[in-house]
Write an enzyme that holds these catalytic residues in place. Structure first.
Site, PDB file in Angstrom:
ATOM      1  N   GLY A 141       3.888   2.587  54.832  1.00  0.00           N
ATOM      2  CA  GLY A 141       3.229   1.311  54.648  1.00  0.00           C
ATOM      3  C   GLY A 141       4.248   0.190  54.562  1.00  0.00           C
ATOM      4  O   GLY A 141       5.452   0.411  54.428  1.00  0.00           O
ATOM      5  N   THR A 178      11.984  -3.685  56.536  1.00  0.00           N
ATOM      6  CA  THR A 178      12.929  -3.729  55.434  1.00  0.00           C
ATOM      7  C   THR A 178      14.296  -3.263  55.905  1.00  0.00           C
ATOM      8  O   THR A 178      14.440  -2.693  56.984  1.00  0.00           O
ATOM      9  CB  THR A 178      12.452  -2.911  54.222  1.00  0.00           C
ATOM     10  OG1 THR A 178      13.237  -3.272  53.072  1.00  0.00           O
ATOM     11  CG2 THR A 178      12.599  -1.417  54.462  1.00  0.00           C
ATOM     12  N   CYS A 183       9.469  -9.418  53.209  1.00  0.00           N
ATOM     13  CA  CYS A 183       8.575  -9.649  52.068  1.00  0.00           C
ATOM     14  C   CYS A 183       8.040 -11.076  52.027  1.00  0.00           C
ATOM     15  O   CYS A 183       8.198 -11.774  51.026  1.00  0.00           O
ATOM     16  CB  CYS A 183       9.297  -9.329  50.765  1.00  0.00           C
ATOM     17  SG  CYS A 183      10.247  -7.819  50.819  1.00  0.00           S
TER      18      CYS A 183
END
Length: 214
Positions: free
Chosen positions: A79, A83, A176
């Protein structure tokens, strides 16, 4: 109820592709009961991973810059979005059975956050959750990312904690929702011994998940 056994493997530096293969092997062994619940702790070379929610344009650095900086890119089934994994970062892959008593995906993610929050508190770092977001946060930015995959209630993938991480690598991506990132080194103004942080993660993982490290 007797605590379940937790097998901990500290693997050092591992190429991302090799770690993916190891996760698959371990997942099969845990699912069939050949191996107890397992926590893999390791460090990756410079790598960008794309989760299931990654969008086009999440990696903002051109290919030549990635090559110059020695960064590889992998698409994964975890998920989350994009990153960075790299040197000075502790990556944890819990490969555990959530059945029969912990069959709750959201609880599993919150429990991983709790493990890291407790570990950071041991170093006098005040860390917390932010409602609606995944991961562990501080007043100076996000210090740990979480992205998991669960199949037949066995977990793979996991968390990445920035310890002595070179944060400039996060400039290669939109991480993010654009939230700033930080590291234990930046927060404490000193390098931190990676094995000491691993010790705290193992202790608190066993506490939160009610397991006994082998």
């Amino acid at each position: 109820m007797q605590p379940r056994t937790l097998k901990v493997e500290r693997l050092g530096r591992v190429e991302y592709g090799t770690a993916l293969d190891l996760q698959k092997q371990t997942e099969r062994a845990v699912l069939t009961g050949e191996q107890p619940d397992t926590l893999l702790l390791l460090e990756h070379p410079h790598t960008l991973t794309l989760g299931r929610r990654a969008t086009e344009g999440a990696i903002i650095a051109p290919d030549e810059v990635l090559r110059e900086r020695g960064v590889t890119v992998f698409e994964t089934n975890r998920g989350g979005k994009v990153t960075y994994h790299g040197l000075g970062q502790i990556v944890g892959y819990p490969i555990i059975k959530l059945s029969p008593h912990r069959e709750d995906v959201h609880r599993f993610v919150r429990d991983l956050e709790e493990v890291l929050i407790r570990a950071l508190n041991d170093f006098d770092i005040e860390a917390s959750r932010i409602a609606g977001l995944t991961g562990v946060h501080t007043s100076r930015g996000k210090v740990a990312a979480i992205g998991v995959h669960i199949a037949r209630w066995v977990t793979t993938h996991g968390f990445a904690l920035n310890v002595n991480t070179d944060l400039s690598y996060f400039d290669l991506i939109i991480a993010c929702e654009g939230e700033p990132v930080t590291s234990m080194k930046e927060l404490l103004a000193r390098e931190v011994e990676m094995s000491t942080v691993e010790d705290r993660i193992i202790e608190h993982f066993a506490e939160v998940f009610e397991m006994s490290p082998a």
